[in-house]
Motif scaffolding. Sequence first.
Motif, PDB file in Angstrom:
ATOM      1  N   ARG A 204     -32.288  -2.963   3.533  1.00 20.93           N
ATOM      2  CA  ARG A 204     -31.763  -2.309   4.747  1.00 20.93           C
ATOM      3  C   ARG A 204     -30.703  -1.286   4.375  1.00 20.93           C
ATOM      4  O   ARG A 204     -30.650  -0.189   4.936  1.00 20.93           O
ATOM      5  N   TRP A 205     -29.843  -1.604   3.409  1.00 19.40           N
ATOM      6  CA  TRP A 205     -28.804  -0.679   2.972  1.00 19.40           C
ATOM      7  C   TRP A 205     -29.441   0.592   2.413  1.00 19.40           C
ATOM      8  O   TRP A 205     -29.028   1.704   2.749  1.00 19.40           O
ATOM      9  N   VAL A 206     -30.445   0.438   1.550  1.00 19.03           N
ATOM     10  CA  VAL A 206     -31.116   1.602   0.955  1.00 19.03           C
ATOM     11  C   VAL A 206     -31.772   2.446   2.046  1.00 19.03           C
ATOM     12  O   VAL A 206     -31.640   3.672   2.052  1.00 19.03           O
ATOM     13  N   VAL A 207     -32.475   1.804   2.968  1.00 18.46           N
ATOM     14  CA  VAL A 207     -33.137   2.536   4.056  1.00 18.46           C
ATOM     15  C   VAL A 207     -32.103   3.291   4.890  1.00 18.46           C
ATOM     16  O   VAL A 207     -32.282   4.479   5.193  1.00 18.46           O
TER      17      VAL A 207
ATOM     18  N   GLY B 297     -39.790  10.916   2.033  1.00 22.77           N
ATOM     19  CA  GLY B 297     -39.318  11.745   0.924  1.00 22.77           C
ATOM     20  C   GLY B 297     -39.008  10.916  -0.303  1.00 22.77           C
ATOM     21  O   GLY B 297     -38.936   9.691  -0.244  1.00 22.77           O
ATOM     22  N   GLY B 298     -38.824  11.608  -1.417  1.00 22.72           N
ATOM     23  CA  GLY B 298     -38.531  10.948  -2.681  1.00 22.72           C
ATOM     24  C   GLY B 298     -37.157  10.302  -2.723  1.00 22.72           C
ATOM     25  O   GLY B 298     -36.269  10.626  -1.931  1.00 22.72           O
ATOM     26  N   LEU B 299     -36.995   9.384  -3.674  1.00 23.72           N
ATOM     27  CA  LEU B 299     -35.723   8.683  -3.873  1.00 23.72           C
ATOM     28  C   LEU B 299     -34.718   9.629  -4.519  1.00 23.72           C
ATOM     29  O   LEU B 299     -34.903  10.056  -5.657  1.00 23.72           O
TER      30      LEU B 299
ATOM     31  N   PRO C 147     -26.137   4.036  -6.927  1.00 21.69           N
ATOM     32  CA  PRO C 147     -25.306   3.311  -5.959  1.00 21.69           C
ATOM     33  C   PRO C 147     -26.011   2.103  -5.346  1.00 21.69           C
ATOM     34  O   PRO C 147     -25.382   1.091  -5.054  1.00 21.69           O
ATOM     35  N   ALA C 148     -27.323   2.213  -5.135  1.00 20.58           N
ATOM     36  CA  ALA C 148     -28.070   1.079  -4.571  1.00 20.58           C
ATOM     37  C   ALA C 148     -27.965  -0.127  -5.490  1.00 20.58           C
ATOM     38  O   ALA C 148     -27.718  -1.251  -5.045  1.00 20.58           O
TER      39      ALA C 148
ATOM     40  N   GLY D  42     -39.147   2.557  -5.970  1.00 18.18           N
ATOM     41  CA  GLY D  42     -38.297   1.987  -4.937  1.00 18.18           C
ATOM     42  C   GLY D  42     -37.679   0.686  -5.372  1.00 18.18           C
ATOM     43  O   GLY D  42     -37.479   0.443  -6.562  1.00 18.18           O
ATOM     44  N   PHE D  43     -37.404  -0.155  -4.390  1.00 21.45           N
ATOM     45  CA  PHE D  43     -36.709  -1.408  -4.634  1.00 21.45           C
ATOM     46  C   PHE D  43     -37.408  -2.542  -3.892  1.00 21.45           C
ATOM     47  O   PHE D  43     -37.986  -2.333  -2.833  1.00 21.45           O
TER      48      PHE D  43
END
Length: 91
Positions: free
Chosen positions: A15-18, A44-46, A53-54, A77-78
Amino acid sequence: MPKHDLNSVSSPGIRWVVDQAIALGIEVEIIAEWSEARVVHMKGGLPDELRAPALMQHPDLEFYRNGGDMHNAPDEGFMQDGWCVSFPLKK
């Protein structure tokens, strides 16, 4: 207002990354079921400024990179707790 209901995303790290990606202007494409997780697919790309930071904010996130195949486009991604966030890779 977001087009997708993100309230079901129960993984704090995902959720934080999103949320951070949305703040950077990357939209959610779709939330889909996968055999191993529910996946939030981003349009879009990461961004490089989000990757490190993630992992610092949520060290229990598992980073992955997939080169793609005949059925799946390349992405990265994660993953965490049955959830995944996927960012497309350029071919």
